[in-house]
Each structure stands twice: as structure tokens, then as C-alpha cells.
Scaffold this motif. Sequence first.
Motif, short mmCIF file in Angstrom:
data_model
loop_
_atom_site.label_atom_id
_atom_site.label_comp_id
_atom_site.label_asym_id
_atom_site.label_seq_id
_atom_site.Cartn_x
_atom_site.Cartn_y
_atom_site.Cartn_z
N MET A 10 -20.10 -15.56 16.90
CA MET A 10 -20.20 -14.62 17.88
C MET A 10 -20.80 -13.49 16.28
N LEU A 14 -24.40 -11.04 17.14
CA LEU A 14 -23.96 -9.60 17.33
C LEU A 14 -24.73 -9.63 16.01
N ILE A 93 -21.80 -5.91 24.62
CA ILE A 93 -20.71 -6.84 23.88
C ILE A 93 -19.67 -6.85 25.00
N ILE A 94 -19.26 -5.96 25.85
CA ILE A 94 -18.81 -6.71 26.57
C ILE A 94 -19.71 -7.75 27.44
N ILE A 96 -21.77 -9.99 26.87
CA ILE A 96 -21.52 -10.83 26.04
C ILE A 96 -20.20 -12.34 26.13
N LEU A 97 -19.22 -11.06 25.78
CA LEU A 97 -17.93 -12.01 26.05
C LEU A 97 -17.50 -12.00 26.69
N VAL A 98 -17.66 -11.30 28.17
CA VAL A 98 -17.95 -11.83 29.70
C VAL A 98 -18.05 -13.36 29.59
N ILE A 100 -19.20 -15.49 26.70
CA ILE A 100 -18.56 -16.97 26.16
C ILE A 100 -17.65 -17.09 27.18
N LEU A 101 -17.03 -16.02 27.45
CA LEU A 101 -14.82 -16.94 28.28
C LEU A 101 -15.72 -17.17 29.45
#
Length: 103
Positions: A10, A14, A93-94, A96-98, A100-101
Amino acid sequence: MRKLSLFILMALFLSSAEAVFAKDAGPADRREMTSAEQARLNQITRRVEEIRNMDFSTLSRTDRKELRKELQELKKEARVMKGGVYLSVGAIIIIILVLILIL
């Protein structure tokens, strides 16, 4: 150990963030500004220069706050006039997080 590797992964994602544009507008994609829009853009530019040349030490706290709000509004208006869609750092960032999930 798995949490540490996830944290390192992560951190790498970032730290390697760059400015990302939703669409790179080429010469054919740009629309021409009307004379009224060009005049308003010149007014905005002049007002920003006036504010930059002001002496802020003589202003009260509320006056500085009002000037800051005015600059933010002028910046938003100028962005709308110039066109283009931009992604903020938070949106990236959101996304990327989505991703990854999901993966």
C-alpha cells in the motif's frame, strides 16, 4: 507478516502517485471560448493578481478568510471555463482501494 507485506504494498502504491487527468484534451477536443468567457477569465486573472499584491498584515482575520473563500470560488469558476475533468487525490485513493478489495 501478511499485514506487513500489505502495508508495504500500500505504501508503494501511495508513494508512486502522479497527477492523473480523466481525459487528455488534445487540440481537437478543446472548445473555443466566447468573447464573454474570455473577458470574464481576464477579470478573474486581474482580481487574483490584485489579491496577490495586497498586504495581508493589515487585514483582519475575517477579511483574510473572505479573500481565501473568494480565491477558491474564482479558481473553481476558472476551471469550469477552461474545461476538462480532473480526478482529485482522494478519488484516486478510493479507486485504488476499491480495486484492491475487488481483486
